[in-house]
Enzyme design. Sequence first.
Site, PDB file in Angstrom:
ATOM      1  N   SER A   7      -8.542   0.951   0.708  1.00 45.55           N
ATOM      2  CA  SER A   7      -8.877   0.226   1.931  1.00 45.55           C
ATOM      3  C   SER A   7     -10.228  -0.459   1.770  1.00 45.55           C
ATOM      4  O   SER A   7     -11.252   0.206   1.594  1.00 45.55           O
ATOM      5  CB  SER A   7      -8.936   1.180   3.118  1.00 45.55           C
ATOM      6  OG  SER A   7      -9.489   0.533   4.247  1.00 45.55           O
ATOM      7  N   HIS A  32      -5.339  -2.444   0.915  1.00 45.22           N
ATOM      8  CA  HIS A  32      -5.145  -2.214   2.346  1.00 45.22           C
ATOM      9  C   HIS A  32      -6.245  -2.929   3.127  1.00 45.22           C
ATOM     10  O   HIS A  32      -7.433  -2.769   2.833  1.00 45.22           O
ATOM     11  CB  HIS A  32      -5.184  -0.710   2.637  1.00 45.22           C
ATOM     12  CG  HIS A  32      -4.802  -0.343   4.030  1.00 45.22           C
ATOM     13  ND1 HIS A  32      -3.482  -0.240   4.442  1.00 45.22           N
ATOM     14  CD2 HIS A  32      -5.557  -0.023   5.116  1.00 45.22           C
ATOM     15  CE1 HIS A  32      -3.448   0.122   5.704  1.00 45.22           C
ATOM     16  NE2 HIS A  32      -4.699   0.254   6.144  1.00 45.22           N
ATOM     17  N   ASP A  34      -7.710  -3.480   6.930  1.00 46.02           N
ATOM     18  CA  ASP A  34      -7.714  -2.989   8.308  1.00 46.02           C
ATOM     19  C   ASP A  34      -8.253  -4.070   9.242  1.00 46.02           C
ATOM     20  O   ASP A  34      -9.426  -4.449   9.157  1.00 46.02           O
ATOM     21  CB  ASP A  34      -8.600  -1.749   8.424  1.00 46.02           C
ATOM     22  CG  ASP A  34      -7.968  -0.531   7.778  1.00 46.02           C
ATOM     23  OD1 ASP A  34      -6.842  -0.183   8.165  1.00 46.02           O
ATOM     24  OD2 ASP A  34      -8.597   0.073   6.893  1.00 46.02           O
ATOM     25  N   MET A  36      -9.202  -4.922  13.001  1.00 44.20           N
ATOM     26  CA  MET A  36      -9.530  -4.268  14.271  1.00 44.20           C
ATOM     27  C   MET A  36     -10.115  -5.300  15.224  1.00 44.20           C
ATOM     28  O   MET A  36     -10.937  -6.130  14.817  1.00 44.20           O
ATOM     29  CB  MET A  36     -10.543  -3.140  14.050  1.00 44.20           C
ATOM     30  CG  MET A  36     -10.124  -2.116  13.011  1.00 44.20           C
ATOM     31  SD  MET A  36     -11.368  -0.805  12.844  1.00 44.20           S
ATOM     32  CE  MET A  36     -10.776   0.033  11.367  1.00 44.20           C
ATOM     33  N   HIS A  65      -2.968  -3.884   8.128  1.00 44.78           N
ATOM     34  CA  HIS A  65      -2.775  -2.943   9.237  1.00 44.78           C
ATOM     35  C   HIS A  65      -3.455  -3.532  10.470  1.00 44.78           C
ATOM     36  O   HIS A  65      -4.683  -3.632  10.516  1.00 44.78           O
ATOM     37  CB  HIS A  65      -3.380  -1.594   8.827  1.00 44.78           C
ATOM     38  CG  HIS A  65      -3.379  -0.562   9.890  1.00 44.78           C
ATOM     39  ND1 HIS A  65      -4.067   0.625   9.759  1.00 44.78           N
ATOM     40  CD2 HIS A  65      -2.783  -0.500  11.110  1.00 44.78           C
ATOM     41  CE1 HIS A  65      -3.897   1.354  10.840  1.00 44.78           C
ATOM     42  NE2 HIS A  65      -3.130   0.683  11.682  1.00 44.78           N
ATOM     43  N   MET A  67      -4.729  -3.180  13.924  1.00 47.66           N
ATOM     44  CA  MET A  67      -5.160  -2.309  15.020  1.00 47.66           C
ATOM     45  C   MET A  67      -5.655  -3.201  16.142  1.00 47.66           C
ATOM     46  O   MET A  67      -6.854  -3.290  16.427  1.00 47.66           O
ATOM     47  CB  MET A  67      -6.234  -1.345  14.519  1.00 47.66           C
ATOM     48  CG  MET A  67      -5.689  -0.270  13.602  1.00 47.66           C
ATOM     49  SD  MET A  67      -6.990   0.702  12.799  1.00 47.66           S
ATOM     50  CE  MET A  67      -7.171  -0.219  11.276  1.00 47.66           C
ATOM     51  N   MET A 136      -0.814   7.800  11.003  1.00 48.90           N
ATOM     52  CA  MET A 136      -2.267   7.930  11.012  1.00 48.90           C
ATOM     53  C   MET A 136      -2.639   9.409  11.011  1.00 48.90           C
ATOM     54  O   MET A 136      -2.177  10.183  11.851  1.00 48.90           O
ATOM     55  CB  MET A 136      -2.864   7.255  12.249  1.00 48.90           C
ATOM     56  CG  MET A 136      -2.759   5.731  12.254  1.00 48.90           C
ATOM     57  SD  MET A 136      -3.567   4.930  10.839  1.00 48.90           S
ATOM     58  CE  MET A 136      -5.265   5.486  11.022  1.00 48.90           C
ATOM     59  N   ASP A 174      -2.646   7.289   6.332  1.00 49.49           N
ATOM     60  CA  ASP A 174      -3.963   6.656   6.367  1.00 49.49           C
ATOM     61  C   ASP A 174      -4.912   7.535   7.171  1.00 49.49           C
ATOM     62  O   ASP A 174      -4.662   7.822   8.341  1.00 49.49           O
ATOM     63  CB  ASP A 174      -3.841   5.275   7.014  1.00 49.49           C
ATOM     64  CG  ASP A 174      -5.156   4.496   7.013  1.00 49.49           C
ATOM     65  OD1 ASP A 174      -6.175   5.042   6.554  1.00 49.49           O
ATOM     66  OD2 ASP A 174      -5.146   3.346   7.485  1.00 49.49           O
TER      67      ASP A 174
END
Length: 220
Positions: A7, A32, A34, A36, A65, A67, A136, A174
């Site tokens: 990540s 990966h 993330d 957000m 991913h 979020m 998660m 994760d």
Amino acid sequence: MIRIAPSILSADFARLADEIAMCEAGGADWIHVDVMDGCFVPNLTFGAKVIETVRKLTALPLDVHLMVVAPEKYFESFASAGASGLTIHAEVSPHLHRQLGRIKELGCLAGAVINPSTPLSAVEEVAADLDLLLVMSVNPGFGGQAFIPHSVDKIRRARQLLDATGSRAALEVDGGIARETIAACWRAGADTFVAGNAIFSARDPGAEIAALRNLCRETA
């Protein structure tokens, strides 16, 4: 198959090209990313420009991913930026079946995520449609958190759900993945592991990727 997905949330962005090259050299399977939005989770991170930049730095699949609230607003721009897969939270996706279908139409792998407090029933009806199910094992929003121990049982039940529905989805974990936790997750049925702090804070990050993979092989 064992997949290790570093990540970049934990990477040094002043040396991002070097960090990604190190992951490649260490045998990483995916990168990966993330995303957000500061609303669904209490943090603000990357957008399409970062995905586009990372895409230029590597040919590895980009495991994105989301979020975010209303993830469908980002599908087109993230797919165009070079995402290989888009994984969205069941908690903010009331039209999950339709949203997964749209991700696939854009040429990306379609995944669903569930938080630690979200039951597996939230994805049961779409399990057969998934390319990836992400469990998660921490509450999302920040890197470097401690693994929630009862996540192992949830991973086991997630594997049973995928098998029962004939799904060929990858089962990803994760949160808090490190040498101390990865083998238990592998034994429970996970095959894909997101690791940020464990890799990027290691003295030899490439060797750490290999060590994580070997811990799964040793318990196969």
